[in-house]
Design a protein around this motif. Structure first.
Motif: not given
Length: 303
Positions: A107-110, A146-158
């Motif tokens: 997704s392009e959304y955040l 740390e979690y999402f650095s190895v479990n890539r999310p669907k949405h971009s996360i800031m």
């Protein structure tokens, strides 16, 4: 033979339980506790904006983002800003938000996750360590990065560790005012401010009054540990018990961006020198952080 069979079955059951626990817990509790302990230590002297302790906190967050290979729209993860503190009419030059970013897979959304890392500093010779407020949210933000650095999310996360919340949400104001993407791309702000202790094991998710479409996602979450996730503190008729404008999520709300604010009700050590690491509830804190992570994952799947 019968007893040997029972023993083997017991070992298998224990093995399954241990495997389940390993899967269920996505946050390294030891690292989470070490982070809140450091951020609320006397060495950081309450993390008042522009102080040496605040700069040490910035460095800790920046180095963690770098070690996780996060990217950022800001040089060295740092968005500098200036503001006038309305409480003492002092101009603060060079305050800093520390911002990391993980691009989404679909997704392009955040989703923007915020937690303020500043606190009150030293007052009349006493250090206001701000363990719950808000070393707790900051350490949890690092755990989620740390979690999402190895479990890539669907949405971009800031991941935005924001400064100067205690002086009027100044870091969040600066972030929203100079956001690196069109604000229309932000689907949700998740803010954490005070999540490490509650004598009733209650964690509140505030914001569904204004954003009712988010409510089913939170209601569908499975309980984690002893934490009870409660909705509320967001109805304007509640007066001072309405948390809509109580922390950094307010600046997103003012831009019509949906928000969920995770926090606990005030305790006797709120904004006192006794808000120390020793007074947090380590088990509740870990379980609360895991609960927020489950919510982030659910929103990432369902927004």
């Amino acid at each position: 033979m019968k007893y040997q069979f029972k023993f083997i079955c017991l070992l298998l059951i224990l093995g399954v339980a241990l495997d389940f626990a390993a899967v269920a817990q996505n946050i390294d509790k030891d690292k989470l506790i070490a982070d809140i302990e450091y951020l609320s230590s006397d060495e950081l002297e309450g993390r008042k904006p522009l102080s040496e302790g605040n700069i040490k906190a910035q460095k800790h967050i920046r180095e963690r983002f770098g070690s996780l290979n996060l990217t950022s729209q800001y040089s060295d993860f740092t968005q500098y800003f200036s503001f006038m503190n309305p409480r003492d009419s002092v101009q603060y030059e060079g305050a800093a938000n520390i911002v990391g970013f993980i691009p989404g897979s679909e997704s392009e959304y955040l989703i923007v996750i915020t937690a303020h890392f500043d606190h009150l500093g030293v007052i009349n010779g006493q250090i206001f360590n701000g363990a719950d407020d808000n070393a707790s949210g900051t350490a949890a933000l690092l755990a989620m990065a740390e979690y999402f650095s190895v479990n890539r999310p669907k949405h971009s996360i800031m991941f935005a560790a924001v400064d100067a919340e205690e002086m009027g949400h100044q870091g969040a104001k600066a972030l929203v005012a100079d956001f690196p993407f069109p604000l229309e791309q932000v689907k949700l702000n998740i803010n954490m401010d005070m999540i490490s202790r509650n004598e009733n094991n209650e964690l509140y998710a505030s914001g569904t009054f204004h954003n009712p479409k988010l409510k089913p996602v939170l209601e569908s979450l499975e309980p984690f540990g002893q934490v009870t996730l409660k909705l509320g503190h967001d109805d304007p008729e509640m007066g001072k018990d309405d948390w809509t404008f109580s922390s950094d999520h307010a600046q997103f709300h003012l831009k019509d961006i949906p928000h969920i604010y995770f926090g606990v009700e005030d305790h006797p050590d709120y904004h006192k020198p006794t808000d120390t690491f020793e007074n947090i509830d380590q088990d509740f804190y870990h379980q609360a952080a895991e609960t927020v992570l489950r919510a982030v994952k659910a929103f990432d799947e369902n927004l």
